[in-house]
Design an enzyme around this catalytic site. Structure first.
Site, PDB file in Angstrom:
ATOM      1  N   THR A  46      -7.633 -29.635 -39.017  1.00 61.40           N
ATOM      2  CA  THR A  46      -8.598 -29.873 -37.941  1.00 61.40           C
ATOM      3  C   THR A  46      -9.368 -28.617 -37.569  1.00 61.40           C
ATOM      4  O   THR A  46     -10.556 -28.682 -37.244  1.00 61.40           O
ATOM      5  CB  THR A  46      -7.873 -30.429 -36.699  1.00 61.40           C
ATOM      6  N   THR A  63      -2.433 -29.564 -38.031  1.00 59.01           N
ATOM      7  CA  THR A  63      -1.259 -29.623 -37.157  1.00 59.01           C
ATOM      8  C   THR A  63      -0.258 -30.712 -37.522  1.00 59.01           C
ATOM      9  O   THR A  63       0.914 -30.623 -37.159  1.00 59.01           O
ATOM     10  CB  THR A  63      -1.691 -29.827 -35.689  1.00 59.01           C
TER      11      THR A  63
END
Length: 357
Positions: A45, A124
């Site tokens: 991300t 993540t």
């Protein structure tokens, strides 16, 4: 412009183009007195773009290391930064090939006496698995910091730039030595051995709920709560020269779980199985009988963890073949089992290793 650092493809942060503002920022490639930190980018991300600044889902990975660095020119004031693109994928696509390549790069940088520490940028969703893997295979007192973001780079209040700045600050800090691999996001510093992603959406997602955090950032300066320490019975593995690792599957426990998946896992090539058991590692009686039969035929290690977010999987087992993961969650137990199989551990040695957790 970027100047090549080595044949590994590392480049020094000198003059960087801003992709949005079409401006440039400059800093010297090497400033005496500043620590040297290497950033290894893998995607995620933090390296993603969306179609608008309010979109925080369904974004696309693809932002390169140069754009990551250009978003944080202040890094030049705290470190002589070098960066390399190891991969550029979402973290669900991180595989053994990437992990082993990343390990090689991390170890090579840490072996350089002029390098103070290493930062890895990562998605993540599986960040804790890569961090745990590196914690078990990188044997160095120098700081290794894993960071990422919960919002894409195009979002309002994107968290990636500050997370990256703090990660570099941490990797450059003298107080970060001998603390193992660290996870750094949202002002918090955690141990790779214990930190877990606890929320699918929140910025404040990485915690070790029972064990606690290692430290916090105050005005972007890392502050630790205690002196460096090592997790109890932490093993160390060597994957130098490895091109692959044994396959280990995770089976999720639930009511009426399909016991045929145990056999299917073995037949598809699994050399070990982690059971994400109910409660403290429980499994249905029919499922345990199927696992016993599969174990009698294959002899592969079967480790029972827990699907609950925290807790200890251990105690008395119904069948002698059952191993338990202690405090390790299923995804971390999988990494440890994979590495122990690669090291040639016997089932008895694997059992003793997990019993120490």
């Amino acid at each position: 412009m970027f100047s090549l650092k080595s044949s590994l493809g590392l480049f020094a942060l000198c003059s960087i183009a801003f992709p949005v503002a079409d401006a440039k920022s400059s800093c010297k490639s090497s400033q005496p007195g500043l620590p040297n930190v290497t950033i290894l980018a893998t995607g995620g991300t933090i390296a993603s773009k969306a179609s608008s600044n309010t979109q925080t889902t369904n974004y696309q990975v693809g932002v390169g290391i140069d754009a990551l660095l250009s978003a944080v020119p202040e890094i030049c004031n705290i470190s002589n930064v070098s960066g390399m693109q190891v991969s550029n994928v979402d973290s669900a696509s991180i595989n053994t090939t990437i992990l082993l390549e990343l390990t090689t790069r991390v170890k090579a940088e840490l072996a350089d006496p002029t390098v103070h520490g290493v930062v890895v940028t990562h998605g993540t969703d599986t960040l804790e698995e890569t961090a745990f893997f590196l914690d078990l295979v990188v044997n160095s007192t120098k700081p290794v910091v894993i960071t990422g973001a919960m919002r894409p780079s195009t979002a309002l209040s994107a968290d990636g730039p500050l997370n990256l700045y703090q990660a570099v600050k941490l990797a450059a800090s003298k107080t970060a030595y001998a603390r193992g691999v660290m996870v750094s996001l949202n002002d918090r510093i955690g141990s790779a051995f214990t930190s877990t992603k606890n929320n699918a959406n929140s910025l404040d997602t990485f915690h070790a709920t029972e064990q606690g955090q290692l430290g916090f950032f105050i005005d972007q300066v890392p502050k630790f709560y205690s002196s460096p320490s090592t997790p109890r019975n932490k093993p160390q593995f060597d994957v130098t020269g490895q091109k692959s690792l044994p396959a280990v599957d995770i089976l999720y426990g639930h009511q009426e779980s399909n016991s045929h998946l145990i056999r299917a896992s073995i037949e598809s090539g699994a050399k070990g199985i982690i059971f994400a058991g109910v409660g403290a590692g429980g499994w249905s009686l029919d499922g345990l009988k199927s696992a016993q039969r599969a174990y009698n035929q294959s002899g592969i290690p079967m480790v029972f963890s827990r699907r609950t977010n925290d807790g200890f999987a251990g105690g008395d087992s119904i069948y002698p073949f059952q191993m338990t993961s202690g405090f390790l969650n299923p995804q971390k137990a999988r990494v440890m089992l994979q590495l122990s199989l690669n090291a040639g551990y016997s089932n008895d040695e694997i059992r003793k290793m997990f019993e120490g957790q």
